[in-house]
Design a protein around this motif. Structure first.
Motif, PDB file in Angstrom:
ATOM      1  N   GLU A   1      -5.210 -13.232  -0.142  1.00 50.62           N
ATOM      2  CA  GLU A   1      -5.016 -13.102   1.299  1.00 50.62           C
ATOM      3  C   GLU A   1      -4.939 -11.627   1.705  1.00 50.62           C
ATOM      4  O   GLU A   1      -4.324 -10.815   1.028  1.00 50.62           O
ATOM      5  N   ILE A   2      -5.579 -11.328   2.833  1.00 52.10           N
ATOM      6  CA  ILE A   2      -5.580  -9.964   3.358  1.00 52.10           C
ATOM      7  C   ILE A   2      -4.345  -9.784   4.237  1.00 52.10           C
ATOM      8  O   ILE A   2      -4.030 -10.620   5.071  1.00 52.10           O
ATOM      9  N   GLY A   3      -3.639  -8.663   4.058  1.00 55.76           N
ATOM     10  CA  GLY A   3      -2.450  -8.391   4.860  1.00 55.76           C
ATOM     11  C   GLY A   3      -2.815  -7.991   6.284  1.00 55.76           C
ATOM     12  O   GLY A   3      -3.965  -7.623   6.576  1.00 55.76           O
ATOM     13  N   ASN A   4      -1.835  -8.054   7.179  1.00 52.36           N
ATOM     14  CA  ASN A   4      -2.067  -7.718   8.590  1.00 52.36           C
ATOM     15  C   ASN A   4      -2.545  -6.286   8.785  1.00 52.36           C
ATOM     16  O   ASN A   4      -3.417  -6.023   9.606  1.00 52.36           O
ATOM     17  N   ALA A   5      -1.973  -5.352   8.037  1.00 54.70           N
ATOM     18  CA  ALA A   5      -2.379  -3.952   8.176  1.00 54.70           C
ATOM     19  C   ALA A   5      -3.864  -3.798   7.833  1.00 54.70           C
ATOM     20  O   ALA A   5      -4.605  -3.098   8.531  1.00 54.70           O
ATOM     21  N   GLU A   6      -4.295  -4.471   6.774  1.00 51.19           N
ATOM     22  CA  GLU A   6      -5.708  -4.388   6.386  1.00 51.19           C
ATOM     23  C   GLU A   6      -6.606  -5.072   7.419  1.00 51.19           C
ATOM     24  O   GLU A   6      -7.701  -4.595   7.718  1.00 51.19           O
ATOM     25  N   LYS A   7      -6.147  -6.191   7.976  1.00 47.73           N
ATOM     26  CA  LYS A   7      -6.925  -6.878   9.014  1.00 47.73           C
ATOM     27  C   LYS A   7      -7.106  -5.981  10.239  1.00 47.73           C
ATOM     28  O   LYS A   7      -8.203  -5.874  10.787  1.00 47.73           O
TER      29      LYS A   7
END
Length: 146
Positions: free
Chosen positions: A2-8
């Motif tokens: 899963e991609i974290g919010n910061a990366e999104k």
């Protein structure tokens, strides 16, 4: 994985940078020249102007790059260079009347394009976006002033 919010958020911002943001805003000037005119307007003193050094610091570009862009804007009749009697070594730049009119026209066109985008988003989503951007600004501002 899963991609974290910061990366999104980073990925979305990268998408914005890659796309031509002013597709709804047609301009006779490159974005860099519009930004330069805006910086000159925002930082011009009443009687003088703003120095090339100050513009370089504000825009985080070299003095030669600022000078080159000022040359282009001067050739287009949007800015003028001046010196003072006190110190002729210091060169100030300010907008001409033509430059003020061009900047106003560019900003008007940009706002029209943004209004079209926000109309498509809807009032509620636009208000949510504005609220969250203001909150983000306050948090970032508080973090950078420590």
């Amino acid at each position: 994985m899963e991609i974290g919010n910061a990366e999104k958020i980073y990925q979305i911002m990268q998408k914005f940078q890659k796309m031509k943001m002013n597709s709804t805003h047609t301009s006779e000037l490159p974005r860099s020249e519009i930004m330069m005119l805006k910086m000159i307007k925002l930082n011009t003193a009443e009687t003088e102007g703003v120095t090339i050094s100050t513009l370089g610091e504000l825009l985080e570009i070299s003095k030669p790059a600022v000078s080159q862009m000022i040359n282009v804007l001067e050739d287009k009749g949007y800015v003028e260079r001046m010196t003072t009697k006190n110190d002729r070594r210091i060169v100030y730049v300010r907008l001409t009347e033509n430059g003020k009119q061009r900047l106003a026209k560019e900003l008007q066109s940009l706002l029209k394009g943004m209004t079209q985008i926000f109309d498509k988003m809807g009032e509620e989503d636009t208000e949510d976006l504005l609220r969250l951007l203001e909150k983000l600004y306050l948090i970032v501002s508080a973090c950078t002033h420590k």
